[in-house]
Write a protein that holds these residues in place. Structure first.
Motif, short mmCIF file in Angstrom:
data_model
loop_
_atom_site.label_atom_id
_atom_site.label_comp_id
_atom_site.label_asym_id
_atom_site.label_seq_id
_atom_site.Cartn_x
_atom_site.Cartn_y
_atom_site.Cartn_z
N SER A 90 -7.99 -7.94 -12.90
CA SER A 90 -8.44 -6.68 -12.32
C SER A 90 -9.61 -6.10 -13.11
CB SER A 90 -7.29 -5.67 -12.27
OG SER A 90 -6.25 -6.14 -11.43
N HIS A 141 -4.07 -8.74 -7.03
CA HIS A 141 -3.09 -7.83 -6.41
C HIS A 141 -2.15 -8.54 -5.44
CE1 HIS A 141 -5.69 -4.85 -8.23
NE2 HIS A 141 -4.79 -3.94 -7.97
N THR A 150 -0.10 -7.11 1.79
CA THR A 150 -1.15 -7.29 0.80
C THR A 150 -1.97 -8.54 1.10
OG1 THR A 150 0.28 -6.26 -0.85
CG2 THR A 150 -1.65 -7.42 -1.66
#
Length: 238
Positions: A90, A141, A150
């Motif tokens: 991330s 994610h 997702t």
């Protein structure tokens, strides 16, 4: 028969929201030459931001609130090292996603907004850092959450950014012509490919800029405020 928990309306809502954002964002970018001619670059930038930013906020809030919708495809959150891996990926994704915010005064329309043709810094690694950053964010994610919602969201985001690669190159080609073709030959879409091929070389001193430090600080603040963002969005019933 077991109920099909994958087939929830939120899957289609998020794809619809992404489509609206893609049309507004990419469509607005395509209209930029025409709009700047008639209303000027500053007013164009303000209108573009007033359209794009609220749509982006709606997308983010909806994703936060529905991230566990649908089928749980895998569950890796309890595996040692996965959380660290997700945070590292991330952080890398944000370092790639936000170099586009370097010219903050232009984004705020304080200075005259311009289209720039870069071949320095992060562009030496990949000509489309936002696309690469978005792909890394989606991988991180989707790995962490493991839900069908997702996964669908990530597929939509990646497809939009792949289109953005074609669309962005096309607009730069139309604007700069041969100058962009030269830059295109010396850079690559796939990270480090041009460097490995010998068409490009890294100049680390180009990363010693306050803007890169700003991105690092922003990433740290986002990491710190992430739990607060989740709590804040959860209070929006949608």
């Amino acid at each position: 028969m077991m109920p099909n928990h994958w087939f929830t309306s939120s899957h289609f809502v998020i794809l619809g929201l992404q489509l609206v954002f893609a049309i507004a964002h990419s469509g607005g970018a395509a209209l930029r030459p025409w709009a700047e001619k008639y209303i000027g670059p500053r007013l164009y930038r303000i209108i573009f931001a007033l359209i794009s930013l609220p749509l982006a906020v709606i997308l983010i809030v909806y994703f936060f609130n529905h991230r566990y919708d649908g089928q749980q495809l895998w569950q890796l959150q309890d595996i040692t090292g996965v959380k660290t891996l997700v945070w590292v990926l991330s952080a890398i994704s944000f370092l790639l996603l936000y170099p586009a915010t370097f010219n903050l005064l232009e984004i705020a329309a304080i200075q005259k907004p311009q289209v720039h043709l870069y071949e320095t810094g992060i562009i030496r690694i990949t000509r489309h850092p936002q696309m690469v950053g978005q792909v890394i964010w989606c991988v991180a994610h989707t790995l962490w959450l493991g839900t069908s919602f997702t996964l669908v969201t990530s597929i939509g985001l990646i497809l939009h950014h792949i289109f953005g690669v074609w669309h962005g190159d096309r607009r730069l080609s139309q604007r700069y012509g041969e100058a962009f073709e030269v830059v295109k030959q010396r850079t690559s879409i796939i990270p480090f490919q041009a460097i490995i091929d010998g068409r490009q070389s890294l100049h680390w001193e180009e990363f010693l800029r306050p803007a890169y430090l700003g991105v690092v600080i922003f990433t740290g603040l986002l990491w710190w405020s992430h739990p607060l963002l989740l709590v804040a969005t959860s209070r929006i019933i949608w």
